[in-house]
Write a protein that holds these residues in place. Structure first.
Motif, mmCIF file in Angstrom:
data_model
loop_
_atom_site.group_PDB
_atom_site.id
_atom_site.type_symbol
_atom_site.label_atom_id
_atom_site.label_comp_id
_atom_site.label_asym_id
_atom_site.label_seq_id
_atom_site.Cartn_x
_atom_site.Cartn_y
_atom_site.Cartn_z
ATOM 1 N N MET A 71 0.820 -1.210 0.000
ATOM 2 C CA MET A 71 0.000 0.000 0.000
ATOM 3 C C MET A 71 0.855 1.262 0.000
ATOM 4 S SD MET A 71 -2.807 -1.456 -0.284
ATOM 5 C CE MET A 71 -3.765 0.019 -0.517
ATOM 6 N N ILE A 72 2.042 1.166 0.555
ATOM 7 C CA ILE A 72 2.879 2.382 0.662
ATOM 8 C C ILE A 72 3.900 2.470 -0.474
ATOM 9 C CG2 ILE A 72 4.774 1.519 2.139
ATOM 10 C CD1 ILE A 72 4.430 4.070 3.826
ATOM 11 N N SER A 73 3.983 1.395 -1.272
ATOM 12 C CA SER A 73 5.092 1.381 -2.246
ATOM 13 C C SER A 73 4.829 2.299 -3.441
ATOM 14 C CB SER A 73 5.377 -0.037 -2.725
ATOM 15 O OG SER A 73 4.328 -0.446 -3.562
ATOM 16 N N GLY A 74 3.538 2.573 -3.752
ATOM 17 C CA GLY A 74 3.238 3.519 -4.829
ATOM 18 C C GLY A 74 3.833 3.125 -6.156
ATOM 19 N N LYS A 75 3.646 1.862 -6.518
ATOM 20 C CA LYS A 75 4.250 1.377 -7.770
ATOM 21 C C LYS A 75 3.392 1.695 -8.991
ATOM 22 C CE LYS A 75 7.388 -2.232 -6.342
ATOM 23 N NZ LYS A 75 6.872 -3.238 -5.417
ATOM 24 N N GLY A 76 2.548 2.690 -8.909
ATOM 25 C CA GLY A 76 1.746 3.061 -10.086
ATOM 26 C C GLY A 76 0.452 2.295 -10.162
ATOM 27 N N GLY A 77 -0.277 2.503 -11.244
ATOM 28 C CA GLY A 77 -1.601 1.889 -11.365
ATOM 29 C C GLY A 77 -2.627 2.762 -10.675
ATOM 30 N N ARG A 78 -3.868 2.309 -10.647
ATOM 31 C CA ARG A 78 -4.938 3.122 -10.067
ATOM 32 C C ARG A 78 -4.716 3.271 -8.578
ATOM 33 N NH1 ARG A 78 -10.499 0.954 -11.430
ATOM 34 N NH2 ARG A 78 -11.069 3.117 -11.497
ATOM 35 N N SER A 79 -4.842 4.480 -8.103
ATOM 36 C CA SER A 79 -4.652 4.768 -6.690
ATOM 37 C C SER A 79 -3.361 4.170 -6.155
ATOM 38 C CB SER A 79 -5.837 4.247 -5.881
ATOM 39 O OG SER A 79 -6.945 5.056 -6.089
ATOM 40 N N GLY A 80 -2.349 4.066 -6.985
ATOM 41 C CA GLY A 80 -1.067 3.568 -6.501
ATOM 42 C C GLY A 80 -1.003 2.069 -6.337
ATOM 43 N N LEU A 81 -2.003 1.349 -6.836
ATOM 44 C CA LEU A 81 -1.986 -0.119 -6.714
ATOM 45 C C LEU A 81 -1.983 -0.740 -8.110
ATOM 46 C CD1 LEU A 81 -4.554 -1.618 -4.193
ATOM 47 C CD2 LEU A 81 -2.086 -1.939 -4.255
ATOM 48 N N PRO A 82 -0.944 -1.455 -8.488
ATOM 49 C CA PRO A 82 -0.949 -2.075 -9.813
ATOM 50 C C PRO A 82 -2.105 -3.057 -9.964
ATOM 51 C CG PRO A 82 1.203 -2.254 -8.763
ATOM 52 C CD PRO A 82 0.256 -1.753 -7.731
ATOM 53 N N GLU A 83 -2.736 -3.034 -11.124
ATOM 54 C CA GLU A 83 -3.909 -3.876 -11.413
ATOM 55 C C GLU A 83 -3.644 -5.360 -11.108
ATOM 56 O OE1 GLU A 83 -6.997 -3.674 -12.643
ATOM 57 O OE2 GLU A 83 -7.178 -5.730 -13.369
ATOM 58 N N GLU A 84 -2.431 -5.843 -11.452
ATOM 59 C CA GLU A 84 -2.181 -7.276 -11.276
ATOM 60 C C GLU A 84 -2.093 -7.680 -9.799
ATOM 61 O OE1 GLU A 84 -0.196 -5.152 -12.755
ATOM 62 O OE2 GLU A 84 1.848 -5.318 -11.982
ATOM 63 N N LEU A 85 -1.926 -6.679 -8.927
ATOM 64 C CA LEU A 85 -1.835 -6.999 -7.485
ATOM 65 C C LEU A 85 -3.210 -7.147 -6.828
ATOM 66 C CD1 LEU A 85 0.909 -4.849 -5.728
ATOM 67 C CD2 LEU A 85 0.887 -7.305 -6.141
ATOM 68 N N LEU A 86 -4.271 -6.702 -7.533
ATOM 69 C CA LEU A 86 -5.569 -6.597 -6.860
ATOM 70 C C LEU A 86 -6.075 -7.886 -6.219
ATOM 71 C CD1 LEU A 86 -7.657 -4.062 -8.908
ATOM 72 C CD2 LEU A 86 -7.017 -3.991 -6.499
ATOM 73 N N PRO A 87 -6.110 -9.015 -6.963
ATOM 74 C CA PRO A 87 -6.624 -10.226 -6.300
ATOM 75 C C PRO A 87 -5.820 -10.582 -5.047
ATOM 76 C CG PRO A 87 -6.534 -10.556 -8.661
ATOM 77 C CD PRO A 87 -5.815 -9.256 -8.386
ATOM 78 N N SER A 88 -4.506 -10.376 -5.099
ATOM 79 C CA SER A 88 -3.683 -10.712 -3.926
ATOM 80 C C SER A 88 -3.966 -9.756 -2.765
ATOM 81 C CB SER A 88 -2.204 -10.695 -4.335
ATOM 82 O OG SER A 88 -1.411 -10.215 -3.298
ATOM 83 N N VAL A 89 -4.143 -8.453 -3.074
ATOM 84 C CA VAL A 89 -4.455 -7.494 -2.004
ATOM 85 C C VAL A 89 -5.819 -7.824 -1.401
ATOM 86 C CG1 VAL A 89 -5.023 -5.060 -1.569
ATOM 87 C CG2 VAL A 89 -2.958 -5.636 -2.836
ATOM 88 N N VAL A 90 -6.800 -8.126 -2.264
ATOM 89 C CA VAL A 90 -8.142 -8.484 -1.748
ATOM 90 C C VAL A 90 -8.028 -9.728 -0.862
ATOM 91 C CG1 VAL A 90 -10.450 -9.297 -2.396
ATOM 92 C CG2 VAL A 90 -9.402 -7.417 -3.668
ATOM 93 N N GLU A 91 -7.279 -10.712 -1.326
ATOM 94 C CA GLU A 91 -7.143 -11.948 -0.545
ATOM 95 C C GLU A 91 -6.517 -11.672 0.829
ATOM 96 O OE1 GLU A 91 -4.755 -15.042 -2.331
ATOM 97 O OE2 GLU A 91 -4.740 -16.180 -0.453
#
Ligand code: GLY
Length: 378
Positions: A210-230
């Motif tokens: 959440m703090i890394s700001g690696k780009g993507g929407r709201s600073g969260l890369p799209e490919e990370l979403l399922p893992s963040v949700v999990e």
């Protein structure tokens, strides 16, 4: 192209061990498999899909086709989108619709949408004929990681948010992360605020993401979403497993929410939940840092504020300490003895503290940068 029958390949299943355990499915293109997933828990029956105009237009047909393909009969109701629909008169409308549709106790409600639809349809499921099964099909980041899991259902009253409701666990939750693609930036950021909250509660990899700001929407890369949700759902499920009815540890999930709810109320609900919770988290972290006065506490507040900023979230409150304090008094976390407040000690370690109202007024003052000592705290 929309797949006719969604693949469950790559999807993960998190079990919530509530009094009645249930699975939370997390993956991509899962709405197209809703019928198959539901059939694992329920024989074909009548399903009332409750959605809002916006979400229904986007996803209702996909869910309906999958349900029908699997032998379910479908009936649908769309409500106006937004927090304004989370009230007693809309609840009455949903209940009348269920009765007119001939829904029986062995049928099913499907809540397709964000937190408003989930909370309202869940509450309708809790009280219709004294309780029917329902499933959550969250279509916002926020609903996927917070409101759809854990069985809290509610509507707002004039006096405050979520003041009438029930604990009613769903039969299953299906989080299709592809649905977040349609969310406006600000709505996506509402979910990011709750994800930062889980990061502050648990620390580790999630907070780092959440703090890394690696780009993507709201600073969260799209490919990370399922893992963040999990990760968020696992944190929430663990807490709900130990405290289903919110008598202790589950209150940790209210980090930032006491001030957050007060901000929502002061804004006439013009400031959305996630944005208000972001302000609430930043504020409580600042108060904790000032009261502790240590370098570690100052760093904790700084890290939380940085993560929120990276997720394009606000960290300053546009209301006076007195307005926030007064608005906070209708919060559910107010007890006869005072206020239950969640305090971030460090990232990865938050504590529940009981404060008297005088102490709470002082905290609100510090949180909002009040320079003079508070007036008459009652
Ligand atoms: N949203 C906080 C909880 O479910 O307890």
């Amino acid at each position: 192209m929309e797949a006719e029958a969604g693949e469950r390949e790559g999807a993960v299943k998190v079990e919530v061990q509530a009094a009645r355990p249930y699975p939370v499915w997390i993956g991509r293109n899962l709405l197209a498999s809703a019928g198959e997933i539901i059939k694992e828990r329920k024989k074909p029956c009548r399903v009332a899909i409750i959605t809002d105009y916006t979400t229904g237009g986007l996803f209702e047909n996909r869910v309906e086709r999958s349900l029908k393909r699997n032998g379910f009969t479908v009936t649908k109701l769309s409500i106006p989108p937004g927090e304004g629909s989370k009230n007693m008169s809309q609840l009455a409308e949903v209940l009348e619709f269920l009765a007119e549709s001939g829904l029986t106790r062995s049928d099913l409600i499907a809540a397709l949408g964000g937190g408003v639809v989930g909370d309202l349809a869940g509450f309708a499921a809790a009280v219709y004929q004294r309780g029917v099964d329902y499933i959550q099909l969250p279509t916002t980041f926020l609903a996927a990681i917070d409101s759809s899991v854990g069985g809290k259902t509610a509507v707002d009253l004039g006096a405050g948010k979520n003041l009438a409701g029930a604990f009613h666990q769903p039969l299953s939750v299906i989080c299709d992360c592809d649905t977040f693609r349609t969310l406006p930036e600000k709505v996506f950021a509402d979910g990011a605020a709750e994800a930062v909250k889980y990061g502050v509660l648990a620390g580790g990899e999630l907070f780092g993401q959440m703090i890394s700001g690696k780009g993507g929407r709201s600073g969260l890369p799209e490919e990370l979403l399922p893992s963040v949700v999990e990760q968020c759902v696992r944190i929430k499920a663990d807490i709900v497993n130990r405290d289903e009815f919110d008598r202790g540890e589950r209150q940790l999930l209210n980090l930032g929410h006491t001030i957050g709810h007060a901000v929502e109320r002061c804004s006439g609900y013009g400031i959305t939940h996630g944005h208000a919770v972001a302000m609430g988290m930043a504020a409580i972290a600042k108060a904790a840092a000032q009261l502790k006065g240590t370098e570690e506490a100052a760093q904790t507040a700084e890290q939380i504020i940085q993560a929120l900023r990276i997720q394009n979230l606000p960290t300053e409150i546009p209301y006076s300490p007195e307005d926030i304090y007064r608005a906070s008094l209708s919060d559910k976390k107010k007890t006869a003895a005072g206020m239950q407040v969640i305090v971030p000690e460090t990232v990865g370690c938050c504590k529940i503290r009981g404060l008297s109202l005088t102490e709470w007024r002082n905290w609100v003052g510090l949180a909002l940068g009040e320079t003079e000592s508070a007036g008459a705290a009652k």
